[in-house]
Design an enzyme around this catalytic site. Structure first.
Site, mmCIF file in Angstrom:
data_model
loop_
_atom_site.group_PDB
_atom_site.id
_atom_site.type_symbol
_atom_site.label_atom_id
_atom_site.label_comp_id
_atom_site.label_asym_id
_atom_site.label_seq_id
_atom_site.Cartn_x
_atom_site.Cartn_y
_atom_site.Cartn_z
ATOM 1 N N LYS A 151 -0.660 0.374 -15.198
ATOM 2 C CA LYS A 151 -1.260 -0.879 -14.755
ATOM 3 C C LYS A 151 -1.086 -0.987 -13.251
ATOM 4 O O LYS A 151 -0.097 -0.507 -12.681
ATOM 5 C CB LYS A 151 -0.583 -2.078 -15.423
ATOM 6 C CG LYS A 151 -1.485 -3.299 -15.529
ATOM 7 C CD LYS A 151 -2.477 -3.181 -16.681
ATOM 8 C CE LYS A 151 -3.215 -4.473 -16.923
ATOM 9 N NZ LYS A 151 -4.056 -4.403 -18.120
ATOM 10 N N GLY A 187 -10.803 -20.699 -27.485
ATOM 11 C CA GLY A 187 -11.272 -19.948 -26.327
ATOM 12 C C GLY A 187 -12.529 -19.178 -26.667
ATOM 13 O O GLY A 187 -12.472 -18.181 -27.380
ATOM 14 N N VAL A 188 -13.674 -19.674 -26.200
ATOM 15 C CA VAL A 188 -14.942 -19.000 -26.508
ATOM 16 C C VAL A 188 -15.618 -18.541 -25.222
ATOM 17 O O VAL A 188 -16.771 -18.834 -24.944
ATOM 18 C CB VAL A 188 -15.887 -19.890 -27.349
ATOM 19 C CG1 VAL A 188 -15.449 -19.906 -28.793
ATOM 20 C CG2 VAL A 188 -15.974 -21.309 -26.790
ATOM 21 N N GLY A 189 -14.832 -17.809 -24.419
ATOM 22 C CA GLY A 189 -15.394 -17.107 -23.276
ATOM 23 C C GLY A 189 -16.151 -15.895 -23.780
ATOM 24 O O GLY A 189 -16.696 -15.905 -24.890
ATOM 25 N N LYS A 190 -16.141 -14.822 -23.014
ATOM 26 C CA LYS A 190 -16.951 -13.666 -23.383
ATOM 27 C C LYS A 190 -16.560 -13.098 -24.749
ATOM 28 O O LYS A 190 -17.412 -12.859 -25.603
ATOM 29 C CB LYS A 190 -16.846 -12.595 -22.301
ATOM 30 C CG LYS A 190 -17.538 -12.965 -21.007
ATOM 31 C CD LYS A 190 -17.649 -11.790 -20.052
ATOM 32 C CE LYS A 190 -16.303 -11.324 -19.548
ATOM 33 N NZ LYS A 190 -16.430 -10.244 -18.532
ATOM 34 N N VAL A 191 -15.271 -12.885 -24.974
ATOM 35 C CA VAL A 191 -14.835 -12.280 -26.234
ATOM 36 C C VAL A 191 -14.950 -13.282 -27.382
ATOM 37 O O VAL A 191 -15.497 -12.964 -28.448
ATOM 38 C CB VAL A 191 -13.394 -11.752 -26.123
ATOM 39 C CG1 VAL A 191 -12.912 -11.230 -27.471
ATOM 40 C CG2 VAL A 191 -13.312 -10.640 -25.087
ATOM 41 N N GLY A 192 -14.442 -14.498 -27.194
ATOM 42 C CA GLY A 192 -14.472 -15.486 -28.260
ATOM 43 C C GLY A 192 -15.879 -15.819 -28.708
ATOM 44 O O GLY A 192 -16.145 -16.017 -29.904
#
Length: 365
Positions: free
Chosen positions: A84, A184-189
């Protein structure tokens, strides 16, 4: 710094401190393990607000994230170890093309021992810039030979984890008729909600951003929304809770409130502290370890190194189902939590590869 050499505290192979006064770059690259192959992990661009010594906070973050990537990549069955990088600073203020190119030169100087990608504060367009200075760069745009948005297979992989959890918990991998709450319904959600609707599940969502909720409701009229996460996790009849926003979603306050029998989501570092997994188990809640089920994204970017093929990457991400089942079955057989079982499976895969540092990744032509 002696923790770097203690296997139970880190055991990292290499830590590189990077500084370029001309661009203002200050960065840390941590390589935890190359036993399975070149270390693969994203680049975090973060200011570490409030830290009296941001460099120390950045080193700690890089070390923890690199070790987590070793485990995630091992469970995903990738020929990659864990690494990382952290760039110190507010990306909205100090990120420049010149700084990213300087960072790319530092990554390139490692000769392929570390392969970088996107993380918090960095995006596909940033990786396109880094790639101009470093061939060991993934997460690029399709126009530049990359896979584009990695949330596509992240959401698909979480769905596979849910199917495995349902099979272990209820004896049926089908999700039709199950009620799933997504925080959480951003891109992944958002993509996960679509998969669940297609699978016949009842979906309830929440997000601090009203526009994100509205977009999901417009796309899927059958989806319903609640005001906040507390309302979501206490919803009567909730079968699966999917944390897909910030880390630390499971803590001493929220675990006693959960009504769901399964927790399986895309957020990283869902357990606020060691011991939360025991609290979940004590309540009879099956926890799908986040780094086991959210690895579809790293599978997607890793495939870029061979010349990206979506079908091949998706088939690899589908294996998350079998890996999650292996974790649940081992946890049950050994009387331990799935979080501990996941660690043991990952550790066994790394140990089986031996301790010989991995060869540099060969960039695609």
């Amino acid at each position: 710094m002696t923790a770097l050499f203690a296997a139970d505290q880190g055991g990292h192979e290499q830590v590189v401190l990077c500084q370029d006064p001309a661009t203002g770059l200050r960065a840390v690259i941590a390589i935890h393990s190359t036993a399975l192959g070149p270390a693969l992990g994203g680049t975090r661009f973060h200011a570490y607000p409030g830290a009296p010594r941001p460099e120390e906070a950045a080193v700690r973050d890089a070390l923890a994230l690199a070790r987590g990537m070793s485990y995630k990549n091992a469970l995903a069955g990738l020929a990659h170890g864990g690494g990382k990088a952290v760039i110190i600073g507010d990306p909205g203020r100090v990120k420049t093309e010149e700084l990213l190119l300087a960072y790319g030169r530092f990554v390139a100087s490692l000769g392929g021992r570390y392969v970088t990608a996107c993380d918090v504060g960095t995006y596909v367009e940033d990786m396109d810039v880094v790639a101009r200075a470093c061939p060991w760069t993934t997460g690029r745009s399709p126009a530049n030979g990359g896979a584009g948005d990695s949330s596509v297979l992240t959401a698909f992989g979480v769905l596979q984890g849910m199917r495995a959890a349902a099979q272990h918990r209820w004896g049926d991998a089908g999700l039709a008729g199950r009620t799933v709450g997504i925080a959480g319904v951003g891109k992944v959600g958002r993509l996960l909600a679509g998969h669940l609707v297609e699978a016949g599940a009842r979906v309830v969502v929440t997000d601090v951003r009203a526009d994100a909720v509205r977009r999901v409701l417009d796309e899927h009229p059958r989806v319903t929304a609640v005001a906040d996460t507390d309302t979501l996790i206490t919803t009567h009849g909730l079968d699966i809770y999917a944390p897909c926003a910030l880390g630390g979603a499971l803590d001493d306050r929220t675990v006693p409130l959960l009504t769901a029998g399964v927790v399986c989501g895309a957020a990283n570092n869902q357990l606020a502290h060691p011991g939360v997994d025991d609290a979940l188990a004590a309540r009879g809640i099956l926890y799908a370890p986040d780094y086991a089920v959210n690895s579809g994204g790293v599978i997607q970017v890793a495939d870029e190194l061979a010349g990206f093929d979506f079908a091949r990457a998706k088939a690899k991400a589908a294996e998350i189902h079998a890996t999650a089942l292996e974790i649940f079955e081992r946890a049950a057989a050994e009387g331990i939590t799935p979080a501990r079982a996941a660690d043991r499976v990952a550790q066994a895969r790394i140990a089986a590869a031996g301790r010989t540092p991995g060869a540099p990744a060969a960039p695609s032509a």
